[in-house]
Scaffold this active site. Sequence first.
Site, PDB file in Angstrom:
ATOM      1  N   LYS A   7       1.029  -1.323   0.163  1.00  0.00           N
ATOM      2  CA  LYS A   7      -0.096  -0.074   0.089  1.00  0.00           C
ATOM      3  C   LYS A   7       0.923   1.424  -0.151  1.00  0.00           C
ATOM      4  O   LYS A   7       0.639   2.218  -0.628  1.00  0.00           O
ATOM      5  CB  LYS A   7      -0.798  -0.109   1.024  1.00  0.00           C
ATOM      6  CG  LYS A   7      -1.787  -1.304   1.296  1.00  0.00           C
ATOM      7  CD  LYS A   7      -2.711  -0.919   2.666  1.00  0.00           C
ATOM      8  CE  LYS A   7      -1.909  -1.010   3.841  1.00  0.00           C
ATOM      9  NZ  LYS A   7      -1.281  -2.170   4.489  1.00  0.00           N
TER      10      LYS A   7
ATOM     11  N   ARG B  78      -0.686  -8.780  13.533  1.00  0.00           N
ATOM     12  CA  ARG B  78      -1.228  -7.936  12.775  1.00  0.00           C
ATOM     13  C   ARG B  78      -2.039  -8.614  11.773  1.00  0.00           C
ATOM     14  O   ARG B  78      -3.178  -7.954  11.429  1.00  0.00           O
ATOM     15  CB  ARG B  78      -0.155  -6.853  12.118  1.00  0.00           C
ATOM     16  CG  ARG B  78       0.164  -5.674  13.273  1.00  0.00           C
ATOM     17  CD  ARG B  78       1.484  -5.302  13.057  1.00  0.00           C
ATOM     18  NE  ARG B  78       1.644  -4.752  11.689  1.00  0.00           N
ATOM     19  CZ  ARG B  78       2.876  -4.457  11.242  1.00  0.00           C
ATOM     20  NH1 ARG B  78       4.182  -4.759  11.588  1.00  0.00           N
ATOM     21  NH2 ARG B  78       2.995  -3.698  10.077  1.00  0.00           N
TER      22      ARG B  78
ATOM     23  N   ARG C  83      -9.686   1.151   8.669  1.00  0.00           N
ATOM     24  CA  ARG C  83      -9.298  -0.177   9.111  1.00  0.00           C
ATOM     25  C   ARG C  83     -10.515  -1.234   9.796  1.00  0.00           C
ATOM     26  O   ARG C  83     -10.267  -2.175  10.130  1.00  0.00           O
ATOM     27  CB  ARG C  83      -8.208  -0.243   9.997  1.00  0.00           C
ATOM     28  CG  ARG C  83      -6.977  -0.612   9.495  1.00  0.00           C
ATOM     29  CD  ARG C  83      -5.810  -0.467  10.426  1.00  0.00           C
ATOM     30  NE  ARG C  83      -4.654  -1.036  10.456  1.00  0.00           N
ATOM     31  CZ  ARG C  83      -3.435  -0.520   9.677  1.00  0.00           C
ATOM     32  NH1 ARG C  83      -3.401   0.594   9.008  1.00  0.00           N
ATOM     33  NH2 ARG C  83      -2.395  -1.296   9.610  1.00  0.00           N
TER      34      ARG C  83
ATOM     35  N   ARG D  86      10.833  -0.332  11.352  1.00  0.00           N
ATOM     36  CA  ARG D  86       9.818  -0.203  12.407  1.00  0.00           C
ATOM     37  C   ARG D  86       9.804  -1.261  13.593  1.00  0.00           C
ATOM     38  O   ARG D  86      10.272  -2.222  13.318  1.00  0.00           O
ATOM     39  CB  ARG D  86       8.409  -0.252  11.896  1.00  0.00           C
ATOM     40  CG  ARG D  86       8.150   0.999  10.830  1.00  0.00           C
ATOM     41  CD  ARG D  86       7.033   1.064  10.092  1.00  0.00           C
ATOM     42  NE  ARG D  86       5.912   0.267  10.676  1.00  0.00           N
ATOM     43  CZ  ARG D  86       4.759  -0.251  10.042  1.00  0.00           C
ATOM     44  NH1 ARG D  86       4.551   0.322   8.656  1.00  0.00           N
ATOM     45  NH2 ARG D  86       3.864  -0.834  10.556  1.00  0.00           N
TER      46      ARG D  86
HETATM   47  P1  ADP Z   1       1.081  -1.705   7.567  1.00  0.00           P
HETATM   48  O1  ADP Z   1       1.255  -0.609   6.463  1.00  0.00           O
HETATM   49  O2  ADP Z   1       2.142  -2.448   8.063  1.00  0.00           O
HETATM   50  O3  ADP Z   1      -0.112  -2.161   7.529  1.00  0.00           O
HETATM   51  P2  ADP Z   1       0.623   0.858   9.028  1.00  0.00           P
HETATM   52  O4  ADP Z   1       1.805   1.732   9.065  1.00  0.00           O
HETATM   53  O5  ADP Z   1      -0.567   1.334   8.384  1.00  0.00           O
HETATM   54  O6  ADP Z   1       0.904  -0.657   8.872  1.00  0.00           O
HETATM   55  O7  ADP Z   1       0.045   0.742  10.541  1.00  0.00           O
HETATM   56  C1  ADP Z   1       0.946   0.487  11.722  1.00  0.00           C
HETATM   57  C2  ADP Z   1       0.216   0.386  12.996  1.00  0.00           C
HETATM   58  O8  ADP Z   1      -0.636   1.711  13.379  1.00  0.00           O
HETATM   59  C3  ADP Z   1      -1.106  -0.491  13.183  1.00  0.00           C
HETATM   60  O9  ADP Z   1      -0.567  -1.761  13.370  1.00  0.00           O
HETATM   61  C4  ADP Z   1      -1.956   0.119  14.081  1.00  0.00           C
HETATM   62  O10 ADP Z   1      -1.548  -0.324  15.457  1.00  0.00           O
HETATM   63  C5  ADP Z   1      -2.059   1.437  13.902  1.00  0.00           C
HETATM   64  N1  ADP Z   1      -2.727   2.100  12.757  1.00  0.00           N
HETATM   65  C6  ADP Z   1      -2.396   2.563  11.584  1.00  0.00           C
HETATM   66  N2  ADP Z   1      -3.744   3.055  11.064  1.00  0.00           N
HETATM   67  C7  ADP Z   1      -4.484   2.641  11.623  1.00  0.00           C
HETATM   68  C8  ADP Z   1      -6.145   2.590  11.770  1.00  0.00           C
HETATM   69  N3  ADP Z   1      -6.681   3.249  10.580  1.00  0.00           N
HETATM   70  N4  ADP Z   1      -7.041   2.434  12.615  1.00  0.00           N
HETATM   71  C9  ADP Z   1      -6.462   1.909  13.512  1.00  0.00           C
HETATM   72  N5  ADP Z   1      -4.946   1.618  13.853  1.00  0.00           N
HETATM   73  C10 ADP Z   1      -4.016   2.119  12.937  1.00  0.00           C
HETATM   74  P1  ADP Z   2       2.387  -1.750   3.190  1.00  0.00           P
HETATM   75  O1  ADP Z   2       2.298  -0.407   3.043  1.00  0.00           O
HETATM   76  O2  ADP Z   2       1.005  -2.385   2.565  1.00  0.00           O
HETATM   77  O3  ADP Z   2       2.603  -2.471   4.686  1.00  0.00           O
HETATM   78  P2  ADP Z   2       4.569  -1.401   1.735  1.00  0.00           P
HETATM   79  O4  ADP Z   2       4.606  -0.880   0.350  1.00  0.00           O
HETATM   80  O5  ADP Z   2       5.761  -0.995   2.723  1.00  0.00           O
HETATM   81  O6  ADP Z   2       3.431  -2.334   2.469  1.00  0.00           O
HETATM   82  O7  ADP Z   2       5.744  -2.945   1.287  1.00  0.00           O
HETATM   83  C1  ADP Z   2       6.117  -3.933   2.413  1.00  0.00           C
HETATM   84  C2  ADP Z   2       7.470  -4.306   1.956  1.00  0.00           C
HETATM   85  O8  ADP Z   2       7.456  -4.894   0.703  1.00  0.00           O
HETATM   86  C3  ADP Z   2       8.418  -2.942   1.508  1.00  0.00           C
HETATM   87  O9  ADP Z   2       9.782  -3.541   2.020  1.00  0.00           O
HETATM   88  C4  ADP Z   2       8.411  -2.955  -0.020  1.00  0.00           C
HETATM   89  O10 ADP Z   2       9.668  -2.495  -0.477  1.00  0.00           O
HETATM   90  C5  ADP Z   2       8.124  -4.315  -0.218  1.00  0.00           C
HETATM   91  N1  ADP Z   2       7.096  -4.538  -1.410  1.00  0.00           N
HETATM   92  C6  ADP Z   2       6.231  -3.804  -1.712  1.00  0.00           C
HETATM   93  N2  ADP Z   2       5.594  -4.282  -2.995  1.00  0.00           N
HETATM   94  C7  ADP Z   2       6.162  -5.218  -3.297  1.00  0.00           C
HETATM   95  C8  ADP Z   2       5.998  -6.155  -4.424  1.00  0.00           C
HETATM   96  N3  ADP Z   2       5.026  -6.100  -5.286  1.00  0.00           N
HETATM   97  N4  ADP Z   2       6.972  -7.221  -4.614  1.00  0.00           N
HETATM   98  C9  ADP Z   2       7.975  -7.246  -3.733  1.00  0.00           C
HETATM   99  N5  ADP Z   2       8.018  -6.552  -2.652  1.00  0.00           N
HETATM  100  C10 ADP Z   2       7.213  -5.437  -2.378  1.00  0.00           C
END
Ligand code: ADP
Ligand code: ADP
Length: 218
Positions: A13, A172, A88, A161
């Site tokens: 994302k 998660r 979410r 992170r």
């Molecule tokens: P990822 O991209 O790996 O899914 P995020 O950066 O979006 O992780 O979120 C990291 C953490 O921040 C989540 O595990 C949650 O604790 C919190 N968080 C982020 N967005 C939301 C949301 N929309 N509602 C509730 N908690 C959130």
């Molecule tokens: P999200 O925001 O959904 O948690 P990220 O965009 O941070 O996910 O991607 C998670 C990890 O996977 C990052 O290290 C990113 O560089 C890698 N990644 C993202 N998209 C792809 C893909 N299509 N194939 C392989 N690795 C990816």
Amino acid sequence: MNLILLGPPGAGKGTQSKILEEKHGYKQLSTGDMLRAAISAGSDVGLKAKAIMDRGDLVSDDVILGIVAERLGKPDVSNGVVFDGFPRTPAQADALDKMLEGRGQKLDAVIEMKVDDEVLVKRISGRFTCAKCGKGYHDEFAKPTAAGVCDACGSLEFSRRPDDNEKTVRDRLQVYNKQTAPLVDYYHKKGNLHVVDGMADIALVTVAIENVLKGLKA
Ligand code: ADP
Ligand code: ADP
Ligand code: ZN
């Protein structure tokens, strides 16, 4: 254009939101990034959120809706928003509908990014980010062109992170399946759900998303 990228942690994302922002000028609105900024700033929101995020649970809807409403009040979102990691929960989705309605806007599309669990764990375990511009990288799948140097801004500093470890990722994923996955059905029923294969290479996922956007304009 207001889009939601919907998918579990590691689906891509953030990566795709940044590409959409660069290409089209839609603003990435990442509630996770906003919460991490609040933690760094030592604000009230950050203090409340830190322990919850470290264990992989969701921060309360009230706190999240507060920061989203504030962000949508800024002028730079007028070209459109890519919501990344929000909504979410069904309550957040309802509230987003109302916020957009109140601004005379609508949601144009929800793009679900599908990726298998074991791949997600690998992606999260190898994820790191430029400490200066926030560009995302991966130890194996998305390395900087020159080792140790950010492609986008030249910074030499990166961060990982605290919640990007295998144990928390599995928690998660469970939280996602229980609390966020019901949104797939919610948006399907509303008729704005589009599914892309998030397992493909980054560039191919971008193409799939662009095809969804073209379909909307057609
Ligand atoms: P990822 O991209 O790996 O899914 P995020 O950066 O979006 O992780 O979120 C990291 C953490 O921040 C989540 O595990 C949650 O604790 C919190 N968080 C982020 N967005 C939301 C949301 N929309 N509602 C509730 N908690 C959130
Ligand atoms: P999200 O925001 O959904 O948690 P990220 O965009 O941070 O996910 O991607 C998670 C990890 O996977 C990052 O290290 C990113 O560089 C890698 N990644 C993202 N998209 C792809 C893909 N299509 N194939 C392989 N690795 C990816
Ligand atoms: Zn950078």
